[in-house]
Enzyme design. Structure first.
Site, mmCIF file in Angstrom:
data_model
loop_
_atom_site.group_PDB
_atom_site.id
_atom_site.type_symbol
_atom_site.label_atom_id
_atom_site.label_comp_id
_atom_site.label_asym_id
_atom_site.label_seq_id
_atom_site.Cartn_x
_atom_site.Cartn_y
_atom_site.Cartn_z
ATOM 1 N N GLU A 80 -9.558 -23.430 107.441
ATOM 2 C CA GLU A 80 -10.938 -23.905 107.507
ATOM 3 C C GLU A 80 -11.882 -22.801 107.962
ATOM 4 O OE1 GLU A 80 -10.666 -27.493 109.947
ATOM 5 O OE2 GLU A 80 -10.297 -28.641 108.120
ATOM 6 N N ASP A 132 -4.296 -35.002 107.681
ATOM 7 C CA ASP A 132 -5.176 -34.765 108.814
ATOM 8 C C ASP A 132 -5.417 -36.042 109.628
ATOM 9 O OD1 ASP A 132 -6.803 -33.398 110.495
ATOM 10 O OD2 ASP A 132 -8.493 -33.175 109.126
ATOM 11 N N GLU A 187 -10.994 -39.399 115.485
ATOM 12 C CA GLU A 187 -11.822 -38.846 114.422
ATOM 13 C C GLU A 187 -11.806 -39.733 113.172
ATOM 14 O OE1 GLU A 187 -10.679 -34.856 113.302
ATOM 15 O OE2 GLU A 187 -12.094 -34.783 111.653
HETATM 16 C C1 GCV Z 1 -10.779 -28.401 115.113
HETATM 17 C C2 GCV Z 1 -10.018 -31.465 110.943
HETATM 18 C C3 GCV Z 1 -11.216 -31.719 111.784
HETATM 19 C C4 GCV Z 1 -11.753 -30.426 112.373
HETATM 20 C C5 GCV Z 1 -10.620 -29.762 113.167
HETATM 21 C C6 GCV Z 1 -9.454 -29.520 112.221
HETATM 22 C C7 GCV Z 1 -8.275 -28.894 112.909
HETATM 23 O O1 GCV Z 1 -10.355 -30.764 109.791
HETATM 24 O O2 GCV Z 1 -12.190 -32.366 111.042
HETATM 25 O O3 GCV Z 1 -12.827 -30.743 113.199
HETATM 26 O O4 GCV Z 1 -11.051 -28.578 113.755
HETATM 27 O O5 GCV Z 1 -9.045 -30.744 111.667
HETATM 28 O O6 GCV Z 1 -7.368 -29.623 113.268
HETATM 29 O O7 GCV Z 1 -8.251 -27.692 113.085
#
Ligand code: GCV
Length: 717
Positions: free
Chosen positions: A306, A380, A408
């Protein structure tokens, strides 16, 4: 006098009605409200022998004093010798009198962190001994003993030997240095970097107590989307102050390592892990950390994921990157937790296949102080995912599991979702790595592949809200992480039962009802959000609420439409050999079960198959009708929870009763929102009616599509 006694008994028997803001978590130590039990406890433990002056033993003493005095409603006396004590607490090293007790057999099974709690006799007198091989084991034993009393267990014939099943039991904070919390729904970060290191908020101590009470022994204080500034001198002093607070509680501090820190704060031109200057920079930095924090735990690293920098920026592998840190940490006994949550911006490959594709070939290539930290599922933290295929695929590498406590994808902190069933589902999943019975739990506790480095982590749901987690029931998920990391064999029901008794009280209707609510809550949420294996159909960016129609993200695999693939024929993602062949990453036995639409468990159906709307399900309904059935069942379950909670008004303190009542109303509204908008949207493909016996959606699809949430929390970096 008689009236006075009656009044006292009445007061003792009355449920606690006083307001409770939830700050004390499960460590409330309220007066035992069962008079027989109270007098048994008073007779058994009012005089204590707890020798020793180490910080951990002093913490144990403080906790025992606070706990017993709360529970018993009277002072306990701490004795200088074992002779007059009923409760004896310590290690053989802390007292020769304890060393003389016949405990060596049990202690040999307790290891470094475990404890024993036994009823025994000394000079013909009954005593209870809480003993351990180490001071921290004593503290854990004290917390366990207090848990027995808080949950109103009989303490007359105790024979407990307990040792943790995983070595590293961690809470990972996604806390930014500006105190926002990525995906945090309980306020701002509890770390006040401005007032540290000189001002030690009581909250840090209470946080350490709470963690130690459930066996958590490591805390990653910063976000994996890391900021290199945490590694500067100014911040390290602050981190050291936190480490000092946590140390007596057996908790080590870990940091997240920004891979490009040598460039950002070290002024180097590169962060290439094979570059000598870079390696030296990290070595110096790590040595500097250890001069501030001699028991620093190590690093958690998100790299090449990411948009985060990583070794692949220099055409190096994850092993090259991880081993660079590992080498510098090894002399200090630190570890590296390297995350397997990777997927590339460029690759058109099914996102679910990418972690396995990158990490499996590296099995055996990591130094022995590296663990690969794998999210429980391949995507995720969705409401339901199959287990990640990396479990069972890397026998030569220690694997830690990463769960997400912060909700989340599970309704933020306004939905009541007890996650133990989710965690257990993954732990019990069979990888078939070494034939039947090769569960994820056995991968994690090291027993399957003989790993010594074992661990379980949870992304924190903690913030500076007065009750720590926003939703009072969010506390249960924090509690669950610790309890399962200690003992993955505990059942969800056991954990719920313990937690309710400590957090709300012991009356039977209260415990039974709340336990029932908790145990049904995860399946309820799966039904009203993502039934039958649907996944990733939430709002874009903030992830709040449903948006199965969303297709505007810059990358295909951030779009809900990519994941559900609804069309006029059916719905679901074909990951069989006819599709992306993701299933080839599992052992043949697992693959076979999932690959056949007839043997694939229905809860994973649309995860692995694109299924015709007309497909007949086990219930006899067709897929569309089943989808409707599940979405409606989800909402109904929330309404049942509401009724159950309402029945508890007289048994729960007013403050938390009202909080949960309001939150359940929000949850009901949002469950209806999920149900209506998903069904209305999927109906545009199935072209079949929502059965007339169900209540009609009260809004149009357009209405739902036009909703906006500029206030949705947790998205700020
Ligand atoms: C910390 C998902 C979340 C991100 C998070 C990522 C991760 O994509 O939306 O906010 O980033 O997981 O676990 O690194």
């Amino acid at each position: 006098m008689k009236e006075f006694l009656c009044a006292c008994l009445f007061l003792i028997a009355m449920p606690s009605a006083k307001a409770d803001d939830g700050y004390r978590l499960w460590l409330r130590y309220e007066l035992v409200n069962n008079s027989t039990l109270l007098s048994n406890y008073r007779n058994a433990v009012t005089s204590v022998y707890l020798p020793g002056t180490s910080p951990s033993l002093l913490a144990a003493k403080d906790e025992l004093q606070m706990g017993l005095e709360g529970l018993l409603g009277k002072k306990v006396s701490f004795q200088n010798t074992l002779a007059n004590a009923q409760l004896v607490v310590g290690t053989p090293a802390s007292s020769s009198q304890i060393a003389a007790l016949p405990l060596s057999n049990q202690l040999s099974k307790a290891g470094d962190e475990g404890f024993v709690i036994v009823s025994t006799t000394r000079s013909q007198k009954k005593i209870i001994a809480i003993a351990a091989n180490t001071d921290i084991g004593v503290l854990y034993g004290v917390f366990h003993f207090l848990r027995l009393m808080q949950t109103q267990q009989n303490i007359q014939h105790l024979a407990v030997t307990s040792a943790p099943k995983t070595k590293y039991r961690l809470i990972d904070h996604w806390d930014n240095l500006n105190r926002t919390v990525e995906r945090g729904y309980a306020g701002f970060s509890i770390w006040n970097w401005h007032t540290l290191p000189r001002y030690i908020d009581q909250r840090y101590i209470d946080y350490a107590r709470a963690n130690a009470s459930i066996g958590i022994n490591g805390v990653v204080v910063t976000n994996v989307n890391a900021n290199a500034l945490i590694l500067t001198k100014e911040y390290l002093e602050k981190v050291a102050a936190l480490a000092n607070v946590f140390r007596p509680y057996g908790i080590k501090i870990y940091l997240t390592g920004r891979f490009s820190a040598p460039i950002e704060i070290g002024k180097l031109k590169t962060a290439d892990p094979l570059n000598a200057e870079v390696r030296q920079w990290w070595k110096n930095k790590i040595d500097e950390i250890y001069t501030n924090i001699p028991d620093f735990g190590g690093f958690l690293i998100k790299a090449n994921s990411e948009g985060q920098p990583g070794p692949q920026d220099y055409k190096r592998t994850h092993a090259d990157g991880a081993n660079m840190f590992a080498e510098a940490l090894a002399p200090h006994k630190g570890i590296v937790m390297w995350r397997a949550f990777v997927y590339s911006n460029e690759s058109p490959e099914d996102r679910l296949k990418q972690a396995y594709a990158e990490f499996k070939p590296l099995d055996g290539k990591f130094n022995n102080n590296v663990a690969i930290q794998v999210k429980n599922g391949p995507l995720d933290f969705q409401p339901r995912e199959p287990f990640s295929p990396l479990f069972g695929a890397m026998p030569k590498t220690p694997l830690f599991i990463e769960y997400q406590l912060t909700q989340e994808y599970l309704g933020f902190s306004t939905h009541l979702v007890f996650m133990a069933p989710l965690f257990k589902e993954v732990l019990n999943a069979d990888t078939y790595e070494k034939g039947k019975g090769s569960t994820v739990a056995k991968v994690l506790d090291g027993s399957l592949d003989g790993q010594a480095l074992t661990g379980m982590a949870g992304v924190a749901n903690i913030g500076n809200d007065i009750n720590w987690t926003g939703h009072p029931f969010g506390q249960a998920n924090w509690y669950t992480l610790g309890r399962l990391a200690w003992d993955h064999q505990l059942s969800s029901a056991q954990i719920a039962n313990e937690w309710v008794r400590q957090t709300f009280g012991n009356s039977k209707p209260l415990v039974d009802t709340v336990e029932k609510m908790m145990l049904s809550s995860r399946e309820a949420m799966v039904n009203y959000m993502t039934p039958l294996g649907l996944h990733h159909i939430m709002g874009y960016g903030h992830h709040y609420g449903p948006a199965p129609w969303f297709d505007k993200a810059s990358r295909a695999d951030w779009n809900p439409v990519y994941f559900h693939k609804a069309d006029s024929i059916g719905i679901g993602f074909d990951r069989t050999a006819n599709g992306t062949n993701y299933l080839s990453q599992y052992a043949p036995e697992v693959r076979k079960q999932f690959e056949d639409i007839n043997t694939c468990p229905e809860e994973y159906l649309l995860w692995f198959h694109h299924v015709s709307w007309k497909h007949t399900m086990k219930s006899g309904r067709n897929l569309w009708e089943e989808l409707c059935y599940r979405y409606y069942a989800g909402v109904d379950s929330v309404r049942v929870m509401q009724k159950e909670w309402n029945s508890l008004e007289k048994l729960v303190d007013k403050q938390r009763f009202n909080q949960v009542k309001m939150l359940l109303a929000v949850q009901e509204k949002e469950a209806v929102w999920w149900r209506n908008s998903c069904l209305l949207y999927f109906q545009t493909f199935s072209k079949m009616p929502i059965p007339p016996s169900y209540e009609k959606p009260d809004q149009t699809l357009e209405y739902y599509k036009n909703l906006n949430f500029p206030f949705a929390p947790g998205n700020g970096r």
